[in-house]
Each structure stands twice: as C-alpha cells, then as structure tokens.
Design a protein around this motif. Structure first.
Motif, PDB file in Angstrom:
ATOM      1  N   ARG A 146       0.805  -1.219   0.000  1.00  0.00           N
ATOM      2  CA  ARG A 146       0.000   0.000   0.000  1.00  0.00           C
ATOM      3  C   ARG A 146       0.836   1.266   0.000  1.00  0.00           C
ATOM      4  O   ARG A 146       0.409   2.301  -0.498  1.00  0.00           O
ATOM      5  N   ARG A 147       2.031   1.213   0.581  1.00  0.00           N
ATOM      6  CA  ARG A 147       2.875   2.406   0.672  1.00  0.00           C
ATOM      7  C   ARG A 147       4.017   2.354  -0.343  1.00  0.00           C
ATOM      8  O   ARG A 147       5.116   2.807  -0.073  1.00  0.00           O
ATOM      9  N   ALA A 148       3.731   1.796  -1.502  1.00  0.00           N
ATOM     10  CA  ALA A 148       4.772   1.661  -2.524  1.00  0.00           C
ATOM     11  C   ALA A 148       5.305   3.014  -2.973  1.00  0.00           C
ATOM     12  O   ALA A 148       6.463   3.136  -3.380  1.00  0.00           O
ATOM     13  N   ASP A 149       4.457   4.067  -2.889  1.00  0.00           N
ATOM     14  CA  ASP A 149       4.911   5.384  -3.302  1.00  0.00           C
ATOM     15  C   ASP A 149       6.083   5.861  -2.452  1.00  0.00           C
ATOM     16  O   ASP A 149       6.993   6.541  -2.949  1.00  0.00           O
ATOM     17  N   LYS A 150       6.107   5.490  -1.169  1.00  0.00           N
ATOM     18  CA  LYS A 150       7.227   5.860  -0.302  1.00  0.00           C
ATOM     19  C   LYS A 150       8.503   5.139  -0.718  1.00  0.00           C
ATOM     20  O   LYS A 150       9.586   5.724  -0.734  1.00  0.00           O
ATOM     21  N   VAL A 151       8.360   3.864  -1.089  1.00  0.00           N
ATOM     22  CA  VAL A 151       9.517   3.101  -1.551  1.00  0.00           C
ATOM     23  C   VAL A 151      10.078   3.709  -2.834  1.00  0.00           C
ATOM     24  O   VAL A 151      11.292   3.853  -3.006  1.00  0.00           O
ATOM     25  N   LEU A 152       9.183   4.081  -3.748  1.00  0.00           N
ATOM     26  CA  LEU A 152       9.624   4.678  -5.011  1.00  0.00           C
ATOM     27  C   LEU A 152      10.328   6.008  -4.772  1.00  0.00           C
ATOM     28  O   LEU A 152      11.320   6.334  -5.435  1.00  0.00           O
ATOM     29  N   LYS A 153       9.833   6.770  -3.818  1.00  0.00           N
ATOM     30  CA  LYS A 153      10.455   8.052  -3.505  1.00  0.00           C
ATOM     31  C   LYS A 153      11.857   7.845  -2.964  1.00  0.00           C
ATOM     32  O   LYS A 153      12.794   8.569  -3.323  1.00  0.00           O
ATOM     33  N   LEU A 154      12.025   6.852  -2.080  1.00  0.00           N
ATOM     34  CA  LEU A 154      13.358   6.546  -1.558  1.00  0.00           C
ATOM     35  C   LEU A 154      14.274   6.023  -2.667  1.00  0.00           C
ATOM     36  O   LEU A 154      15.453   6.375  -2.736  1.00  0.00           O
ATOM     37  N   ALA A 155      13.712   5.183  -3.540  1.00  0.00           N
ATOM     38  CA  ALA A 155      14.519   4.603  -4.616  1.00  0.00           C
ATOM     39  C   ALA A 155      14.993   5.659  -5.604  1.00  0.00           C
ATOM     40  O   ALA A 155      16.061   5.514  -6.212  1.00  0.00           O
ATOM     41  N   ASP A 156      14.231   6.730  -5.762  1.00  0.00           N
ATOM     42  CA  ASP A 156      14.608   7.790  -6.696  1.00  0.00           C
ATOM     43  C   ASP A 156      15.902   8.485  -6.297  1.00  0.00           C
ATOM     44  O   ASP A 156      16.556   9.132  -7.125  1.00  0.00           O
ATOM     45  N   SER A 157      16.279   8.386  -5.009  1.00  0.00           N
ATOM     46  CA  SER A 157      17.495   9.055  -4.542  1.00  0.00           C
ATOM     47  C   SER A 157      18.745   8.227  -4.808  1.00  0.00           C
ATOM     48  O   SER A 157      19.859   8.697  -4.606  1.00  0.00           O
ATOM     49  N   VAL A 158      18.572   6.987  -5.269  1.00  0.00           N
ATOM     50  CA  VAL A 158      19.704   6.071  -5.420  1.00  0.00           C
ATOM     51  C   VAL A 158      20.257   5.975  -6.839  1.00  0.00           C
ATOM     52  O   VAL A 158      21.472   5.920  -7.031  1.00  0.00           O
ATOM     53  N   PRO A 159      19.423   5.958  -7.909  1.00  0.00           N
ATOM     54  CA  PRO A 159      19.886   5.498  -9.217  1.00  0.00           C
ATOM     55  C   PRO A 159      20.891   6.379  -9.956  1.00  0.00           C
ATOM     56  O   PRO A 159      21.535   5.879 -10.874  1.00  0.00           O
TER      57      PRO A 159
END
Length: 274
Positions: free
Chosen positions: A130-143
């Motif tokens: 349900r909180r996948a948007d938070k994971v995506l936001k964190l992942a955006d800082s890595v790539p």
C-alpha cells in the motif's frame, strides 16, 4: 527513463501523461518478451537447428517468461510482506534492494531474464504494497550514480570503427522507429477511443529511448556475440540521437497538450523595480 524524468521535472498531469506512463511500461515489457523470441530465431538461423532444438528455440522464450514472472512475483510478495514489519527508511531501502538483487541473481541462476524479472517484481510490488509510493520516492534518490555507470559501461563497448558500416541500417532504424511509434500510438488510441489529445500527442512523446534498449545490447553480446557489435553500434548511435531530441520533443508535446503548466512569472521586487 528520459520520458519519466521529463514528466517528473515539469510535473505533467493529464490524459496524455497518464497514457504515456502506461504505454512506456507496457512498451518495455513487450520489448523484453519479443527480444526473447528474436534471440531464439536468430540463434536458430545462425547456428542451424534440428527438429528438437528448433522446438526448444520456439518454447524457450515462453519458459524464460514464466521463470521471470515466478521469481519476480514471489520476491515482490515477500518484500511487501517484510515491509509490514520494517518501517524505517533505511530498512525499506535495504529490503527493496535485496528484492531487486535477489531477482537478478535468481533469474541468472534459473534461466530467467533479469530485466523482465525486475519488471515483474516492480509491477507486483507496487500493487501488493500500500505504501509503494514511499519506496519509489526513496529509490529515486539512489539510481543517479548507477545510471552513470550503466551508460559508461555501455559506451565503453562501442566500436567506433564499425559505425561507417551501419550507415543505412542506422538511418532506417532511427526513422522507422519514429514512424512506428507515432503510427502505432495513433492507431492504438483510435482503436481504444482515447481522447483526441492522446491520439495526436502520444506518439511524439514516445521518441526518447535509453535504458532497456541499451540493456538488451548487453544481453545480445552474450547470446549472439557474432552480431553484438553491429547491434550495439546501431542502438547506441540511435539512442544518442533520440536522447538529444527526444526529451525536448516530449516536453514540447506535453506542453502543446496543455499538461505542463507554464511557470508563473516572478513578481518584481523593490530592488529590481517595477
């Protein structure tokens, strides 16, 4: 990646943007699946096939898809389950990375496609958590550094001496891809009875090309090494052209569609005068 970056940078919203995001994802998935069939066909033609090996060449892409889907789905569901109990940002990022690296490793070990496995992982995960948007936001800082390494490694494999030999192939590739994107998007939108703006503007917004296409050239180097140099040269040269004009075309297209709002003019201050 370039298309999504344009959408994020300019905060585009509307029917064209929503359709574009969906088409980009489906486009990548379709490319990975069709690539499997293309590799089997090229391998069979290049090395020859008896009846049994020809049948295996036909069925192997289906097996690869099934393996990729099973691994990606299983690890996505496992990651979504674990994230119910680990709420800290650091733990979220660790579990997400573990799921991705696990997907790649198991796919390589069991005969799946690492790229397709990760795509299944992302598709299932974003719908299961349900909180996948938070994971995506964190992942955006890595790539960012990973992207740089990816493009550096890809570019390092380009044999410049082969470029003059692919002149006609390269031109045909660049032009037919653009024509195919625009004609296919327009036809698909018409068949789906999409809004007029989608029919008109979706095609040009699909021109950028980068990540998956370059990734597949690295795969081609392993499965059809005798053709890899030409494939990589064509794709990298095409990507160079698309990445110069593509983002600008996407921005212009979304602006014409009215889905990128112009920045408000800055009010003059007392220091600058009226």
């Amino acid at each position: 990646a370039a298309t999504i970056m344009v959408i994020k940078q300019y905060k585009a919203k509307g029917p064209v943007t929503e359709t574009l995001l969906s088409v980009v994802a489906i486009d990548d998935a379709a490319a990975l699946i069709l690539f499997g069939f293309a590799v089997s066909t090229v391998t069979a033609i290049t090395h020859g096939s008896s009846g049994g090996s020809l049948l295996y060449s036909i069925l192997s892409p289906f097996l690869e898809i099934l393996i990729s889907a099973a691994i990606g789905t299983a690890l996505a569901l496992l990651s979504a389950f674990l994230l119910r109990y680990f709420k800290k940002d650091s733990n979220i990022l660790i579990i997400a990375c573990a799921g991705i690296f696990g997907s790649v490793g198991l796919a390589a070990l069991l005969g799946g496609s690492p790229l397709l496995t990760c795509m299944f992982f992302g598709a299932v995960f974003v719908n299961a958590y349900r909180r996948a948007d938070k994971v995506l936001k964190l992942a955006d800082s890595v790539p960012s550094p990973i992207y740089l390494l990816f493009f550096a490694v890809s570019g390092a494999g380009l044999n410049l001496s082969i470029i003059p030999q692919i002149g006609v192939i390269g031109v045909v590739y660049v032009l037919t891809r653009v024509v195919g994107k625009m004609a296919g998007a327009s036809l698909g939108a018409a068949l789906c009875r999409a809004p007029a703006s989608v029919r008109k503007f979706l095609g040009p917004a699909l021109i950028p090309q980068a990540g998956v296409a370059i990734g597949l050239t690295l795969v081609a180097q392993q499965v059809v090494p005798e053709q890899a140099q030409i494939v990589r040269a064509v794709v990298l040269c095409g990507t160079f052209i698309y990445e110069i004009i593509g983002p600008a075309v996407t921005k212009f297209t979304l602006s014409k569609a009215g889905e990128i709002q112009p920045e408000p003019a800055k009010k003059p201050t007392a220091a600058t005068g009226a």
